[in-house]
Design a protein around this motif. Structure first.
Motif, PDB file in Angstrom:
ATOM      1  N   MET A   1       0.840  -1.204   0.000  1.00  0.00           N
ATOM      2  CA  MET A   1       0.000   0.000   0.000  1.00  0.00           C
ATOM      3  C   MET A   1       0.872   1.249   0.000  1.00  0.00           C
ATOM      4  SD  MET A   1      -2.927   1.067   2.783  1.00  0.00           S
ATOM      5  CE  MET A   1      -3.851   2.589   2.587  1.00  0.00           C
ATOM      6  N   THR A   2       0.511   2.241  -0.841  1.00  0.00           N
ATOM      7  CA  THR A   2       1.278   3.471  -0.949  1.00  0.00           C
ATOM      8  C   THR A   2       1.178   4.281   0.335  1.00  0.00           C
ATOM      9  OG1 THR A   2       0.782   3.537  -3.318  1.00  0.00           O
ATOM     10  CG2 THR A   2       1.625   5.551  -2.314  1.00  0.00           C
ATOM     11  N   GLN A   3       2.333   4.785   0.783  1.00  0.00           N
ATOM     12  CA  GLN A   3       2.334   5.603   1.998  1.00  0.00           C
ATOM     13  C   GLN A   3       1.652   6.935   1.730  1.00  0.00           C
ATOM     14  OE1 GLN A   3       5.963   6.049   4.506  1.00  0.00           O
ATOM     15  NE2 GLN A   3       5.785   8.219   4.021  1.00  0.00           N
ATOM     16  N   PRO A   4       0.753   7.374   2.603  1.00  0.00           N
ATOM     17  CA  PRO A   4       0.099   8.678   2.401  1.00  0.00           C
ATOM     18  C   PRO A   4       1.116   9.806   2.385  1.00  0.00           C
ATOM     19  CG  PRO A   4      -1.029   7.382   4.093  1.00  0.00           C
ATOM     20  CD  PRO A   4       0.256   6.678   3.793  1.00  0.00           C
ATOM     21  N   ILE A   5       0.845  10.822   1.576  1.00  0.00           N
ATOM     22  CA  ILE A   5       1.731  11.982   1.580  1.00  0.00           C
ATOM     23  C   ILE A   5       1.407  12.906   2.743  1.00  0.00           C
ATOM     24  CG2 ILE A   5       0.265  13.356   0.036  1.00  0.00           C
ATOM     25  CD1 ILE A   5       2.857  14.454  -1.208  1.00  0.00           C
ATOM     26  N   LEU A   6       0.142  12.876   3.191  1.00  0.00           N
ATOM     27  CA  LEU A   6      -0.278  13.735   4.300  1.00  0.00           C
ATOM     28  C   LEU A   6      -1.199  12.949   5.223  1.00  0.00           C
ATOM     29  CD1 LEU A   6      -0.371  16.627   5.536  1.00  0.00           C
ATOM     30  CD2 LEU A   6      -2.401  17.036   4.125  1.00  0.00           C
ATOM     31  N   GLU A   7      -0.919  13.035   6.515  1.00  0.00           N
ATOM     32  CA  GLU A   7      -1.752  12.376   7.521  1.00  0.00           C
ATOM     33  C   GLU A   7      -2.029  13.358   8.652  1.00  0.00           C
ATOM     34  OE1 GLU A   7      -0.544   8.154   8.520  1.00  0.00           O
ATOM     35  OE2 GLU A   7       1.278   8.837   7.497  1.00  0.00           O
ATOM     36  N   ALA A   8      -3.235  13.287   9.175  1.00  0.00           N
ATOM     37  CA  ALA A   8      -3.607  14.066  10.354  1.00  0.00           C
ATOM     38  C   ALA A   8      -4.317  13.139  11.327  1.00  0.00           C
ATOM     39  CB  ALA A   8      -4.509  15.230   9.970  1.00  0.00           C
ATOM     40  N   HIS A   9      -3.924  13.209  12.585  1.00  0.00           N
ATOM     41  CA  HIS A   9      -4.492  12.322  13.600  1.00  0.00           C
ATOM     42  C   HIS A   9      -5.021  13.154  14.769  1.00  0.00           C
ATOM     43  CE1 HIS A   9      -2.803   8.882  11.503  1.00  0.00           C
ATOM     44  NE2 HIS A   9      -1.620   9.486  11.508  1.00  0.00           N
ATOM     45  N   HIS A  10      -6.342  13.112  14.960  1.00  0.00           N
ATOM     46  CA  HIS A  10      -7.012  13.735  16.107  1.00  0.00           C
ATOM     47  C   HIS A  10      -6.658  15.224  16.229  1.00  0.00           C
ATOM     48  CE1 HIS A  10      -8.123   9.665  17.172  1.00  0.00           C
ATOM     49  NE2 HIS A  10      -6.856   9.311  17.167  1.00  0.00           N
ATOM     50  N   LEU A  11      -6.743  15.934  15.121  1.00  0.00           N
ATOM     51  CA  LEU A  11      -6.433  17.361  15.136  1.00  0.00           C
ATOM     52  C   LEU A  11      -7.513  18.142  15.878  1.00  0.00           C
ATOM     53  CD1 LEU A  11      -5.035  18.407  11.643  1.00  0.00           C
ATOM     54  CD2 LEU A  11      -3.809  18.090  13.793  1.00  0.00           C
ATOM     55  N   VAL A  12      -7.072  19.081  16.691  1.00  0.00           N
ATOM     56  CA  VAL A  12      -7.965  19.947  17.455  1.00  0.00           C
ATOM     57  C   VAL A  12      -7.450  21.374  17.329  1.00  0.00           C
ATOM     58  CG1 VAL A  12      -8.827  20.527  19.760  1.00  0.00           C
ATOM     59  CG2 VAL A  12      -8.581  18.127  19.095  1.00  0.00           C
ATOM     60  N   CYS A  13      -8.374  22.324  17.126  1.00  0.00           N
ATOM     61  CA  CYS A  13      -8.001  23.734  17.112  1.00  0.00           C
ATOM     62  C   CYS A  13      -9.082  24.536  17.820  1.00  0.00           C
ATOM     63  CB  CYS A  13      -7.815  24.241  15.683  1.00  0.00           C
ATOM     64  SG  CYS A  13      -7.216  25.941  15.594  1.00  0.00           S
ATOM     65  N   HIS A  14      -8.720  25.127  18.953  1.00  0.00           N
ATOM     66  CA  HIS A  14      -9.645  25.948  19.731  1.00  0.00           C
ATOM     67  C   HIS A  14      -9.114  27.379  19.789  1.00  0.00           C
ATOM     68  CE1 HIS A  14     -10.862  22.071  22.122  1.00  0.00           C
ATOM     69  NE2 HIS A  14     -11.330  22.087  20.889  1.00  0.00           N
ATOM     70  N   PHE A  15     -10.016  28.342  19.678  1.00  0.00           N
ATOM     71  CA  PHE A  15      -9.647  29.749  19.774  1.00  0.00           C
ATOM     72  C   PHE A  15     -10.317  30.370  20.993  1.00  0.00           C
ATOM     73  CE2 PHE A  15      -9.603  28.893  15.143  1.00  0.00           C
ATOM     74  CZ  PHE A  15      -8.276  29.198  14.877  1.00  0.00           C
ATOM     75  N   ASP A  16      -9.576  31.197  21.703  1.00  0.00           N
ATOM     76  CA  ASP A  16     -10.136  31.933  22.842  1.00  0.00           C
ATOM     77  C   ASP A  16     -10.826  33.198  22.333  1.00  0.00           C
ATOM     78  OD1 ASP A  16      -9.181  30.092  24.650  1.00  0.00           O
ATOM     79  OD2 ASP A  16      -7.334  31.202  25.060  1.00  0.00           O
ATOM     80  N   VAL A  17     -12.018  33.464  22.852  1.00  0.00           N
ATOM     81  CA  VAL A  17     -12.744  34.691  22.505  1.00  0.00           C
ATOM     82  C   VAL A  17     -13.288  35.316  23.779  1.00  0.00           C
ATOM     83  CG1 VAL A  17     -13.407  33.965  20.191  1.00  0.00           C
ATOM     84  CG2 VAL A  17     -14.880  33.393  22.102  1.00  0.00           C
ATOM     85  N   GLY A  18     -13.343  36.633  23.781  1.00  0.00           N
ATOM     86  CA  GLY A  18     -13.874  37.333  24.948  1.00  0.00           C
ATOM     87  C   GLY A  18     -12.930  37.216  26.135  1.00  0.00           C
ATOM     88  N   GLY A  19     -13.494  37.248  27.299  1.00  0.00           N
ATOM     89  CA  GLY A  19     -12.695  37.165  28.522  1.00  0.00           C
ATOM     90  C   GLY A  19     -12.230  38.525  28.997  1.00  0.00           C
ATOM     91  N   SER A  20     -11.896  38.600  30.251  1.00  0.00           N
ATOM     92  CA  SER A  20     -11.411  39.840  30.849  1.00  0.00           C
ATOM     93  C   SER A  20     -10.594  39.480  32.088  1.00  0.00           C
ATOM     94  CB  SER A  20     -12.594  40.747  31.236  1.00  0.00           C
ATOM     95  OG  SER A  20     -13.392  40.133  32.234  1.00  0.00           O
ATOM     96  N   LEU A  21     -10.285  40.497  32.882  1.00  0.00           N
ATOM     97  CA  LEU A  21      -9.491  40.270  34.081  1.00  0.00           C
ATOM     98  C   LEU A  21     -10.218  39.348  35.057  1.00  0.00           C
ATOM     99  CD1 LEU A  21      -6.931  41.021  35.697  1.00  0.00           C
ATOM    100  CD2 LEU A  21      -8.207  42.969  36.630  1.00  0.00           C
ATOM    101  N   PHE A  22     -11.536  39.408  35.073  1.00  0.00           N
ATOM    102  CA  PHE A  22     -12.305  38.631  36.043  1.00  0.00           C
ATOM    103  C   PHE A  22     -13.120  37.495  35.396  1.00  0.00           C
ATOM    104  CE2 PHE A  22     -11.954  43.019  37.596  1.00  0.00           C
ATOM    105  CZ  PHE A  22     -11.246  42.793  38.759  1.00  0.00           C
ATOM    106  N   ARG A  23     -12.907  37.287  34.118  1.00  0.00           N
ATOM    107  CA  ARG A  23     -13.695  36.268  33.421  1.00  0.00           C
ATOM    108  C   ARG A  23     -12.833  35.511  32.416  1.00  0.00           C
ATOM    109  NH1 ARG A  23     -16.244  36.445  28.496  1.00  0.00           N
ATOM    110  NH2 ARG A  23     -18.034  35.043  28.195  1.00  0.00           N
TER     111      ARG A  23
END
Length: 379
Positions: A1-23
């Motif tokens: 079997m041909t080896q994949p050129i690109l593999e991704a395993h369990h990728l996660v991307c989270h971005f922080d939004v909002g928030g303040s000094l007390f939150r």
């Protein structure tokens, strides 16, 4: 079997939004536990509604955005931890075509300098003369003329600017190109030229393509395999023909059933979806599609479905607890009619398949967008 050129395993991307000094800030779950493999020489398409995480995933795959978690491999080498010169070497082999051909090119640089910049970065030993020759060859390869190197981006049409972006992506000699909706900002006739150009370059140069797109006609025309995303996760994946002819996830079925039939008197059974897409800040528990799914059950609200094999012979997979039962109850629904296409649909597909006169792509000036836009050499 041909080896994949690109593999991704369990990728996660989270971005922080909002928030303040007390939150504490909230988190946007843009991509959540995505795994995929791309074989050398294939075109892998990622589709889904706006906001499902397609573009974020594409940028993570090329390390333009850092993943929160997960592992990525390129040519069998782990790339998610690369920095400095190693990351620069990776970008030589992995290039990106941006969606907007107007904002992705520096308006203060000539086309020649824009296309030559990757050569200067990755091959500093190349002489100025050889660099100019290479730029001229690249412009011809994408259907422009060598004298266009002295012009600025604002002097070109949208399709021509996208050709310049493609030439710039090819300059470093990559193995993989990721296109983030490369034709969505263009007219249909120009879309056809760019699609044919990418397909011909893939065949001629042995490239691997990962394409993000909304237009399902584009996807079916140029893709080998398709992944369907919903709210940060892949819900179905498989060969292009299999996905279009025998979808197994309710969301894929709904997407395909929404394709309009361009012929008077013909209709297609549509699967209605109620409500809006949930917020990625607060995604629903269990199956993320359960809030809109017409086949929802209690299990869907509580348990996250795995991406399971639908057909071992084709590799089709679906993230649905009950896709077998749903397929059995909807097997009389023909989402993609086998009957001949209408004249309007044939015209649309003819743009894709015959934009260059039905012949193999030849890098001459007549294939440029000048013929489409009526532009003169002095414009």
């Amino acid at each position: 079997m041909t080896q994949p050129i690109l593999e991704a395993h369990h990728l996660v991307c989270h971005f922080d939004v909002g928030g303040s000094l007390f939150r504490r800030p909230d988190k946007v779950y843009a991509v959540d536990d995505v795994s995929l493999t791309v074989a050398p020489g294939e075109t892998y398409a990622i589709v889904g509604e706006s906001g499902c995480g397609k573009s974020t995933l594409a940028r993570m795959l090329t390390r333009l955005i850092e993943p929160t978690k997960g592992e990525m491999l390129f040519d069998g080498r782990q790339i998610d931890k690369l920095t400095g010169s190693e990351l620069r070497t990776l970008h030589r082999d992995m290039q990106f075509i941006f969606q907007d051909p107007f904002s992705s090119l520096n308006p203060r640089m000539t086309v020649g300098k824009l296309v030559a910049e990757p050569i200067e970065t990755h091959f500093p030993a190349v002489s100025a003369k050889d660099r100019r020759t290479r730029v001229s060859d690249l412009l011809c390869q994408v259907g422009l003329r060598p004298e266009h190197a002295d012009r600025y981006p604002h002097e070109f049409s949208g399709g021509q600017r996208q050709r310049i972006g493609i030439a710039r992506a090819l300059a470093s000699g990559p193995k993989l190109i990721v296109g983030d909706e490369p034709v969505s900002a263009l007219d249909v006739s120009v879309q056809a030229q760019i699609i044919n150009l990418l397909s011909d370059l893939r065949d001629a140069l042995g490239l691997t393509l990962v394409v993000i797109a909304h237009d399902l006609a584009v996807i079916r025309h140029m893709s080998d395999r398709v992944a369907v995303m919903y709210l940060g996760r892949i819900v179905e994946e498989g060969p292009c023909d299999r996905i279009f002819e025998a979808p197994r996830h309710p969301y894929t079925m709904a997407l395909l059933s929404a394709i309009p039939v361009a012929e008077y008197g013909r209709t297609r059974h549509q699967i209605p979806l109620t409500g809006d897409i949930p917020s990625p800040i607060d995604p629903p528990a269990g199956c993320r599609f359960h809030t809109r799914c017409p086949f929802v059950r209690d299990t869907c609200r509580q348990e996250v479905p795995e991406l399971r094999q639908v057909d071992t012979s084709t590799g089709q997979r679906a993230a649905c607890h009950f896709f077998e039962e749903i397929a059995a109850s909807t097997n009389d629904v023909q989402l993609i009619p086998e009957a001949p296409r209408s004249s309007a649909a044939e015209m649309r597909f003819a743009f894709y398949t015959q934009a260059s006169g039905g012949e193999k792509f030849v890098p001459i000036a007549s294939t440029s967008d000048d013929a489409m836009t009526g532009r003169a050499d002095g414009v």
